[in-house]
Design an enzyme around this catalytic site. Structure first.
Site, short mmCIF file in Angstrom:
data_model
loop_
_atom_site.label_atom_id
_atom_site.label_comp_id
_atom_site.label_asym_id
_atom_site.label_seq_id
_atom_site.Cartn_x
_atom_site.Cartn_y
_atom_site.Cartn_z
N GLU A 176 0.83 -1.22 0.00
CA GLU A 176 0.00 0.00 0.00
C GLU A 176 0.86 1.26 0.00
O GLU A 176 2.07 1.21 0.25
CB GLU A 176 -0.94 0.00 1.20
CG GLU A 176 -0.20 -0.02 2.55
CD GLU A 176 -0.98 0.64 3.67
OE1 GLU A 176 -1.51 1.75 3.48
OE2 GLU A 176 -1.01 0.06 4.77
N LYS B 144 -5.32 10.88 0.91
CA LYS B 144 -5.45 9.52 1.46
C LYS B 144 -6.72 8.92 0.86
O LYS B 144 -7.82 9.42 1.09
CB LYS B 144 -5.53 9.60 2.98
CG LYS B 144 -5.80 8.28 3.68
CD LYS B 144 -5.92 8.48 5.19
CE LYS B 144 -6.58 7.28 5.86
NZ LYS B 144 -6.86 7.54 7.29
N SER C 35 -12.90 1.63 10.49
CA SER C 35 -12.18 1.77 9.21
C SER C 35 -12.88 1.01 8.09
O SER C 35 -13.34 -0.13 8.27
CB SER C 35 -10.76 1.24 9.37
OG SER C 35 -10.12 1.23 8.11
N ASP D 280 -11.41 -0.39 5.93
CA ASP D 280 -10.60 -1.59 5.69
C ASP D 280 -11.37 -2.86 6.07
O ASP D 280 -11.22 -3.90 5.43
CB ASP D 280 -9.31 -1.56 6.54
CG ASP D 280 -8.32 -0.49 6.12
OD1 ASP D 280 -8.54 0.16 5.08
OD2 ASP D 280 -7.32 -0.31 6.85
N LYS E 92 -3.07 -1.90 15.94
CA LYS E 92 -2.54 -1.11 17.05
C LYS E 92 -3.60 -0.93 18.11
O LYS E 92 -4.78 -0.85 17.80
CB LYS E 92 -2.18 0.28 16.55
CG LYS E 92 -0.97 0.34 15.69
CD LYS E 92 -0.50 1.79 15.61
CE LYS E 92 0.82 1.88 14.90
NZ LYS E 92 0.67 1.80 13.45
N1 PSU Z 1 -2.38 1.58 10.74
C1 PSU Z 1 -1.05 1.63 10.85
N2 PSU Z 1 -0.33 2.25 9.89
C2 PSU Z 1 -0.93 2.80 8.79
C3 PSU Z 1 -2.35 2.72 8.69
C4 PSU Z 1 -3.03 2.11 9.68
O1 PSU Z 1 -0.51 1.12 11.81
O2 PSU Z 1 -0.24 3.37 7.92
C5 PSU Z 1 -3.02 3.27 7.47
C6 PSU Z 1 -3.35 2.15 6.47
O3 PSU Z 1 -3.23 2.67 5.16
C7 PSU Z 1 -4.81 1.86 6.76
C8 PSU Z 1 -5.31 3.24 7.08
O4 PSU Z 1 -5.50 1.28 5.68
O5 PSU Z 1 -4.28 3.85 7.82
C9 PSU Z 1 -6.59 3.20 7.86
O6 PSU Z 1 -7.12 4.47 7.94
P1 PSU Z 1 -8.60 4.66 8.50
O7 PSU Z 1 -8.53 4.25 9.94
O8 PSU Z 1 -8.89 6.12 8.30
O9 PSU Z 1 -9.47 3.78 7.67
MN MN Z 2 -12.10 6.25 10.45
#
Ligand code: PSU
Ligand code: MN
Length: 303
Positions: free
Chosen positions: A25, A87, A141, A143, A160
């Site tokens: 990524e 992003k 997320s 994700d 995390k």
């Molecule tokens: N967690 C990490 N390092 C990262 C990310 C998450 O420890 O770089 C990044 C990844 O690209 C993940 C994104 O897909 O943050 C998630 O963001 P959000 O929580 O806004 O969906």
């Molecule tokens: Mn979010």
């Protein structure tokens, strides 16, 4: 092939020749680490994958094209521009494509591009999840929904504890996402090997993981999987120290009213400041470790 998709010559040749390919990524480059460590890490990860016998496909959006396989210049550009690069998660994709803009892809967006390209295995550091108090804020997320629907295996070091790990695992269970503990009975917490939460399935070899993925997809169970690979012992952090830094970072985010897509990058940067860079070193090492495993899994697919 899709009109928006552009494979590098190396990635295209590997895919058509049935050689193992590992997706990577780019949000981790632009929003997850500072310059120049982000650039150096991205290039080193590619080298590790090559040395392990697979082809790296770093994914990003450049000039409105979904790229799988970036040049060194493109990686340098994304690393240097940092948080000024958009992003891009699932909902952002159509805007960035239509504007012919550049974007750093999250785990979700990278999975989408990997699936379009025909790449089955993806290595990163950590995936997004259910944030603490997510039951109130609804900050979950994208994700996780991507893992529910898009058929790409994501090798990570767990999530995390900026997130609610227990809620994240519940969410994954509800959406039928397989979670594998690689050589461990416990779901890892990124900087540390333990989270206090068990995984239902432990697999000890890349071959066993490949067989599980093949079985899943062969019977039409579309969607991804999480391959949770604990950080190597020698790089792992002191649990108490990292917990303290995370608590402080969370308090700072709350005080500043940080919300939405800014939350994760803000917390990552804060934790790095608070731990004097130790967390960055650990982060880099665990990404290397995940890249090696992902290359082995990719090489085992179809064997
Ligand atoms: N967690 C990490 N390092 C990262 C990310 C998450 O420890 O770089 C990044 C990844 O690209 C993940 C994104 O897909 O943050 C998630 O963001 P959000 O929580 O806004 O969906
Ligand atoms: Mn979010």
């Amino acid at each position: 092939m899709n009109e928006y998709l552009e494979l590098s010559a190396e990635v295209a040749a590997a895919l058509s020749g049935g050689k193992p390919v590992v997706a990577l990524e780019s949000t981790i480059i632009s929003h997850g680490m500072p310059y120049p460590q982000n650039r150096d890490t991205a290039l080193a990860v590619e080298k590790i994958i090559r040395d392990s016998g697979a082809v790296p496909a770093t994914i990003a959006i450049i000039g409105g094209k979904l790229k799988a396989g970036l040049t060194g210049e493109e990686i340098e550009y994304l690393a240097k521009k940092g948080r000024d690069v958009i992003k891009v998660s699932r909902r952002d994709l159509p805007f960035v494509l239509a504007r012919k803009a550049d974007g750093a892809t999250t785990v979700a967006a990278t999975m989408i591009v990997a699936e379009l390209a025909g790449i089955k295995v993806f290595a990163t550091g950590g995936v997004g999840g259910v944030h603490r108090e997510g039951n109130v804020t609804f900050d979950i997320s994208a994700d996780l929904q991507e893992l529910a629907h898009t058929s790409v295996a994501v090798v990570c070091a767990g999530v995390k504890s900026i997130l609610d790990i227990a809620l994240t695992l519940e969410y994954l269970e509800t959406y039928g996402v397989p979670v594998v503990g690689y050589g461990t009975d416990e779901f890892p917490a990124f900087y540390t090997r333990e989270s206090g939460l068990k995984v239902e399935y432990r697999l000890d070899t890349p071959e066993e993981i490949a067989r599980m993925l093949e079985a899943k997809w062969a019977v039409g169970l579309s969607g991804g999987a999480i391959i949770a690979n604990p950080i190597p012992v020698e790089s792992s952090m002191d649990g108490k120290l990292i917990t303290k830094a995370i608590e402080k970072a969370l308090a700072a985010a709350k005080k500043r009213g940080i919300k939405g897509k800014e939350t994760t990058p803000f917390l990552l940067a804060r934790i790095k400041e608070l731990t004097g860079g130790d967390s960055l070193d650990s982060n880099i090492q665990l990404v290397f470790n995940n890249a090696r495993l992902a290359a082995q899994i990719a090489a085992s697919m179809g064997k």
